[in-house]
Scaffold this motif. Structure first.
Motif, PDB file in Angstrom:
ATOM      1  N   ILE A  44       0.864  -1.184   0.000  1.00 51.64           N
ATOM      2  CA  ILE A  44       0.000   0.000   0.000  1.00 51.64           C
ATOM      3  C   ILE A  44       0.901   1.235   0.000  1.00 51.64           C
ATOM      4  CG2 ILE A  44      -1.728   1.326   1.267  1.00 51.64           C
ATOM      5  CD1 ILE A  44      -2.718  -1.286   2.453  1.00 51.64           C
ATOM      6  N   PRO A  45       0.871   2.035  -1.088  1.00 45.22           N
ATOM      7  CA  PRO A  45       1.745   3.206  -1.198  1.00 45.22           C
ATOM      8  C   PRO A  45       1.119   4.484  -0.639  1.00 45.22           C
ATOM      9  CG  PRO A  45       0.680   2.829  -3.287  1.00 45.22           C
ATOM     10  CD  PRO A  45       0.199   1.747  -2.345  1.00 45.22           C
ATOM     11  N   LEU A  46       0.958   4.550   0.664  1.00 42.36           N
ATOM     12  CA  LEU A  46       0.421   5.751   1.308  1.00 42.36           C
ATOM     13  C   LEU A  46       1.490   6.371   2.195  1.00 42.36           C
ATOM     14  CD1 LEU A  46      -3.050   4.391   2.508  1.00 42.36           C
ATOM     15  CD2 LEU A  46      -2.584   5.784   0.485  1.00 42.36           C
ATOM     16  N   SER A  47       1.347   7.659   2.493  1.00 43.37           N
ATOM     17  CA  SER A  47       2.298   8.302   3.394  1.00 43.37           C
ATOM     18  C   SER A  47       2.031   7.915   4.848  1.00 43.37           C
ATOM     19  CB  SER A  47       2.238   9.821   3.240  1.00 43.37           C
ATOM     20  OG  SER A  47       0.939  10.286   3.538  1.00 43.37           O
ATOM     21  N   THR A  48       0.822   7.438   5.145  1.00 43.86           N
ATOM     22  CA  THR A  48       0.467   6.988   6.493  1.00 43.86           C
ATOM     23  C   THR A  48       1.070   5.613   6.746  1.00 43.86           C
ATOM     24  OG1 THR A  48      -1.610   8.182   6.361  1.00 43.86           O
ATOM     25  CG2 THR A  48      -1.457   6.454   8.034  1.00 43.86           C
ATOM     26  N   LYS A  49       1.733   5.457   7.875  1.00 42.13           N
ATOM     27  CA  LYS A  49       2.278   4.152   8.239  1.00 42.13           C
ATOM     28  C   LYS A  49       1.233   3.396   9.036  1.00 42.13           C
ATOM     29  CE  LYS A  49       6.295   4.628   6.339  1.00 42.13           C
ATOM     30  NZ  LYS A  49       6.671   3.820   5.188  1.00 42.13           N
ATOM     31  N   GLY A  50       1.101   2.106   8.770  1.00 39.21           N
ATOM     32  CA  GLY A  50       0.077   1.316   9.437  1.00 39.21           C
ATOM     33  C   GLY A  50       0.595  -0.036   9.863  1.00 39.21           C
ATOM     34  N   GLY A  51      -0.312  -0.859  10.333  1.00 37.66           N
ATOM     35  CA  GLY A  51       0.035  -2.190  10.779  1.00 37.66           C
ATOM     36  C   GLY A  51       0.084  -2.282  12.289  1.00 37.66           C
ATOM     37  N   LEU A  52       0.576  -3.386  12.754  1.00 31.22           N
ATOM     38  CA  LEU A  52       0.644  -3.668  14.185  1.00 31.22           C
ATOM     39  C   LEU A  52       1.958  -3.176  14.777  1.00 31.22           C
ATOM     40  CD1 LEU A  52      -0.707  -7.310  13.915  1.00 31.22           C
ATOM     41  CD2 LEU A  52      -1.997  -5.271  14.525  1.00 31.22           C
ATOM     42  N   ASP A  53       1.932  -2.819  16.048  1.00 35.06           N
ATOM     43  CA  ASP A  53       3.151  -2.354  16.713  1.00 35.06           C
ATOM     44  C   ASP A  53       4.207  -3.452  16.800  1.00 35.06           C
ATOM     45  OD1 ASP A  53       2.160   0.200  17.080  1.00 35.06           O
ATOM     46  OD2 ASP A  53       1.398  -0.234  19.089  1.00 35.06           O
ATOM     47  N   THR A  54       3.792  -4.624  17.239  1.00 38.06           N
ATOM     48  CA  THR A  54       4.692  -5.762  17.373  1.00 38.06           C
ATOM     49  C   THR A  54       4.124  -6.915  16.572  1.00 38.06           C
ATOM     50  OG1 THR A  54       5.249  -5.049  19.610  1.00 38.06           O
ATOM     51  CG2 THR A  54       5.830  -7.301  19.009  1.00 38.06           C
ATOM     52  N   VAL A  55       4.885  -7.371  15.608  1.00 38.63           N
ATOM     53  CA  VAL A  55       4.377  -8.419  14.730  1.00 38.63           C
ATOM     54  C   VAL A  55       5.533  -9.189  14.109  1.00 38.63           C
ATOM     55  CG1 VAL A  55       4.268  -6.947  12.681  1.00 38.63           C
ATOM     56  CG2 VAL A  55       2.730  -8.883  12.861  1.00 38.63           C
ATOM     57  N   SER A  56       5.283 -10.442  13.840  1.00 43.43           N
ATOM     58  CA  SER A  56       6.189 -11.262  13.051  1.00 43.43           C
ATOM     59  C   SER A  56       5.409 -11.633  11.796  1.00 43.43           C
ATOM     60  CB  SER A  56       6.608 -12.512  13.837  1.00 43.43           C
ATOM     61  OG  SER A  56       7.498 -13.273  13.072  1.00 43.43           O
ATOM     62  N   THR A  57       5.534 -10.806  10.775  1.00 45.81           N
ATOM     63  CA  THR A  57       4.739 -10.937   9.562  1.00 45.81           C
ATOM     64  C   THR A  57       4.957 -12.281   8.898  1.00 45.81           C
ATOM     65  OG1 THR A  57       4.947  -8.564   9.239  1.00 45.81           O
ATOM     66  CG2 THR A  57       4.217  -9.850   7.349  1.00 45.81           C
ATOM     67  N   GLN A  58       3.871 -12.859   8.436  1.00 47.67           N
ATOM     68  CA  GLN A  58       3.932 -14.158   7.779  1.00 47.67           C
ATOM     69  C   GLN A  58       3.256 -14.083   6.416  1.00 47.67           C
ATOM     70  OE1 GLN A  58       1.972 -16.705  10.564  1.00 47.67           O
ATOM     71  NE2 GLN A  58       0.313 -15.283  10.841  1.00 47.67           N
ATOM     72  N   VAL A  59       3.397 -15.139   5.640  1.00 51.74           N
ATOM     73  CA  VAL A  59       2.743 -15.223   4.342  1.00 51.74           C
ATOM     74  C   VAL A  59       1.367 -15.840   4.554  1.00 51.74           C
ATOM     75  CG1 VAL A  59       2.824 -16.190   2.016  1.00 51.74           C
ATOM     76  CG2 VAL A  59       4.946 -15.480   3.152  1.00 51.74           C
ATOM     77  N   GLY A  60       0.329 -15.055   4.253  1.00 51.68           N
ATOM     78  CA  GLY A  60      -1.038 -15.534   4.431  1.00 51.68           C
ATOM     79  C   GLY A  60      -1.478 -16.439   3.301  1.00 51.68           C
ATOM     80  N   ALA A  61      -1.191 -16.060   2.064  1.00 56.22           N
ATOM     81  CA  ALA A  61      -1.587 -16.841   0.902  1.00 56.22           C
ATOM     82  C   ALA A  61      -0.634 -16.561  -0.240  1.00 56.22           C
ATOM     83  CB  ALA A  61      -3.020 -16.501   0.490  1.00 56.22           C
ATOM     84  N   CYS A  62      -0.467 -17.551  -1.080  1.00 60.36           N
ATOM     85  CA  CYS A  62       0.345 -17.385  -2.287  1.00 60.36           C
ATOM     86  C   CYS A  62      -0.457 -17.884  -3.478  1.00 60.36           C
ATOM     87  CB  CYS A  62       1.662 -18.132  -2.188  1.00 60.36           C
ATOM     88  SG  CYS A  62       2.654 -17.927  -3.695  1.00 60.36           S
ATOM     89  N   GLN A  63      -0.698 -17.001  -4.418  1.00 62.23           N
ATOM     90  CA  GLN A  63      -1.469 -17.341  -5.607  1.00 62.23           C
ATOM     91  C   GLN A  63      -0.582 -17.738  -6.777  1.00 62.23           C
ATOM     92  OE1 GLN A  63      -3.875 -13.886  -6.332  1.00 62.23           O
ATOM     93  NE2 GLN A  63      -4.602 -13.848  -4.230  1.00 62.23           N
ATOM     94  N   ARG A  64       0.726 -17.771  -6.564  1.00 62.71           N
ATOM     95  CA  ARG A  64       1.655 -18.140  -7.637  1.00 62.71           C
ATOM     96  C   ARG A  64       1.877 -19.645  -7.630  1.00 62.71           C
ATOM     97  NH1 ARG A  64       3.431 -14.200 -11.108  1.00 62.71           N
ATOM     98  NH2 ARG A  64       3.749 -16.170 -12.179  1.00 62.71           N
ATOM     99  N   VAL A  65       0.975 -20.371  -8.271  1.00 63.61           N
ATOM    100  CA  VAL A  65       1.049 -21.835  -8.295  1.00 63.61           C
ATOM    101  C   VAL A  65       2.267 -22.325  -9.060  1.00 63.61           C
ATOM    102  CG1 VAL A  65      -1.419 -22.176  -7.964  1.00 63.61           C
ATOM    103  CG2 VAL A  65      -0.514 -21.989 -10.281  1.00 63.61           C
ATOM    104  N   ASP A  66       2.906 -21.436  -9.835  1.00 61.86           N
ATOM    105  CA  ASP A  66       4.091 -21.824 -10.599  1.00 61.86           C
ATOM    106  C   ASP A  66       5.387 -21.656  -9.808  1.00 61.86           C
ATOM    107  OD1 ASP A  66       3.946 -19.047 -10.560  1.00 61.86           O
ATOM    108  OD2 ASP A  66       4.642 -18.821 -12.634  1.00 61.86           O
ATOM    109  N   CYS A  67       5.296 -21.355  -8.513  1.00 60.87           N
ATOM    110  CA  CYS A  67       6.483 -21.198  -7.669  1.00 60.87           C
ATOM    111  C   CYS A  67       6.845 -22.537  -7.033  1.00 60.87           C
ATOM    112  CB  CYS A  67       6.221 -20.149  -6.574  1.00 60.87           C
ATOM    113  SG  CYS A  67       7.662 -19.886  -5.489  1.00 60.87           S
ATOM    114  N   VAL A  68       8.131 -22.828  -6.957  1.00 59.07           N
ATOM    115  CA  VAL A  68       8.575 -24.086  -6.354  1.00 59.07           C
ATOM    116  C   VAL A  68       8.219 -24.173  -4.875  1.00 59.07           C
ATOM    117  CG1 VAL A  68      10.464 -24.415  -7.999  1.00 59.07           C
ATOM    118  CG2 VAL A  68      10.913 -23.237  -5.855  1.00 59.07           C
TER     119      VAL A  68
END
Length: 99
Positions: A44-68
């Motif tokens: 998201i290219p906004l000047s406002t910073k967002g998200g959680l204060d403390t987080v260990s970001t993970q991959v929720g979903a991957c739609q690239r079925v052609d990835c190993v």
């Protein structure tokens, strides 16, 4: 696979993303794209910073079925790196590897 087993975003160098301030602060990212690269769908290219204060970001979903690293639309890489893409792609999964 449970959320504790999902791969983490080990690095994000896309400074123009609202979730990136000293690392990714989104709870989870999605990887998609149909132009031959694996785009970070959470970018998201906004000047406002967002998200959680403390987080260990993970991959929720991957739609690239052609990835190993994609098995049943889930990423099974140990961790992923997000960075600048080529051309008009602003944020890509740099761990993407075409199968």
């Amino acid at each position: 696979m449970t959320t504790l087993e999902m791969p983490h975003v080990s690095e994000c160098t896309v400074s123009s993303c609202s979730y990136n301030h000293d690392g990714c602060h989104a709870f989870a990212i999605n990887v998609g794209g149909s132009n031959g690269s694996a785009d970070c769908g959470t970018f998201i290219p906004l000047s406002t910073k967002g998200g959680l204060d403390t987080v260990s970001t993970q991959v929720g979903a991957c739609q690239r079925v052609d990835c190993v690293n994609n098995k049943d639309l889930e990423c099974n890489a140990a961790a992923v790196r997000i960075g600048a893409g080529e051309g008009s792609d602003t944020a890509n999964c740099l761990t993407y590897e075409k199968s």
